[in-house]
Enzyme design. Sequence first.
Site, PDB file in Angstrom:
ATOM      1  N   THR B  66     -10.010   1.404  -0.027  1.00 40.74           N
ATOM      2  CA  THR B  66      -8.804   0.571  -0.126  1.00 40.74           C
ATOM      3  C   THR B  66      -8.898  -0.625   0.816  1.00 40.74           C
ATOM      4  OG1 THR B  66      -7.562   2.554  -0.644  1.00 40.74           O
ATOM      5  CG2 THR B  66      -6.276   0.637  -0.054  1.00 40.74           C
ATOM      6  N   HIS B 143       1.053   5.056  -3.112  1.00 40.21           N
ATOM      7  CA  HIS B 143      -0.138   4.199  -3.071  1.00 40.21           C
ATOM      8  C   HIS B 143      -0.023   3.315  -4.323  1.00 40.21           C
ATOM      9  CE1 HIS B 143      -3.980   2.729  -2.200  1.00 40.21           C
ATOM     10  NE2 HIS B 143      -4.742   3.744  -2.550  1.00 40.21           N
TER      11      HIS B 143
END
Lengths: 158, 316
Positions: B66, B143
């Site tokens: 990420t 997320h």
Amino acid sequence: MNKKEVIKKLQKRVTPIGNGTAIDHIQPGLGLRIVEILGLDPKHAAAIALNTESRKMKRKDLILMENRFLNEDELNKIKLLAKNATVNTIKNYKVVKKETLGLPEKAEGILKCINPICITNHEEIKTKFSIKKNPLKAKCFYCETTMSENEIKRYIKK
Amino acid sequence: MKAKESLKKTDFSLTDVISIYDFSKADILSVLKRAKEIEAMTEEKKSKLLEGKTVASMFFEPSTRTRLSFETAIQNLGGKVIGFSDARVTSAKKGESFSDTIKVMSNYADILVMRHPLSGTARLAAEVSSKPVLNGGDGPNQHPTQTLLDLYTIQKFVGKLENLKIGFVGDLKYGRTVHSLAAALTHFNACQHYISPPSLKMPKHIKEEVEEKCKIKETEELEKFIPEVDVLYMTRIQKERFPDELEYNKVKDAYVLTKAMLKNAKKEMKVMHPLPRVNEIATDVDETEHAIYFQQTASGIPVREALLDILSRVKK
């Protein structure tokens, strides 16, 4: 002495309060939890009747607190715990305000989040929950955890 | 100019990207549209989108995928990156509150990208920050960029988002990826199959939310459902979520997808996985037309670029 006379005699033992709050029509079993949350003032009298007879609900708990008036947070805590309760504000032996509770729209600063890794359990911030009715549920504004009715009742802040 | 004009026509209503539950259908579609436009741009044109802007990349817990995806996106758009990838090097170590760290960082940067091990931190950051906040994961909670990249991948490789038949497989109890995608797909009338061992079933509150708008089916059998679905969304059984290893060992090999199991799948059916995988997809699936999990990871770049671009214009 028949049953009615016994009840009358018992009721006479509870001194009526001149100034203070009477929380009536509490679902049996929740009276002590409400007292635990509100706390008792050692300087003033309080009477708690548990599982007493009620015309309206067969059985009920009842709390009388002298010289004790409830603020908005305290009222909201009772709303989450015992939505059917009635709160009577007494001044000079007269009921000046009678409020039938119902559920609050939201709960701010009165409920602890059940999620141990929610930021509200690690930093000094006011908790915020949205309230869903039928069945009662509270959703944390921060971590989005949904709490059930039983969890809500256990996690109301003192 | 055309890109800016098209942005004006979109309906992105949010000032921060915190939770997929905040997104309306129009918000989702505007991000996907912008991602497609950015993906089609020349490198030069793209590199002007965040020109003169500084993005704080605040990773309070380790993350490679990420963080690198965000930082690549920022650099592709010509923005500057400041930040940290380990909370031990911040003033949090000295006892500074999370809120204070965010307030300080919002003085330095135009957008804050963050990941934190505690749930709810992104929402709190959005409350105290004067600049837009982009959530790169708040504990096991949300997320949202993963969900948006999943939707972008489906739209790109399956060709549609509406009326999909999707099978979620594996750890549906702890997997935030599946919870968020299941919720997001309710905007698109998806029929959802939940395939998991009994101990890892989709949580009741998610099922209730999805069921209000979509059809769901629950089962333990994987192979039977393969011919029915347009997308098979595989997940890793996360060892770190189990309180003891014995429980983990009972379910770790519950679902292993192999090439042979795909013989009756629809020709255009796609297999997705948020990665990293362990053994839940055999490597022989990689060579089939069904596998799109590596393209799925790559979608993270245009989607994060689109979000950064959109948020760079937001006024809080």
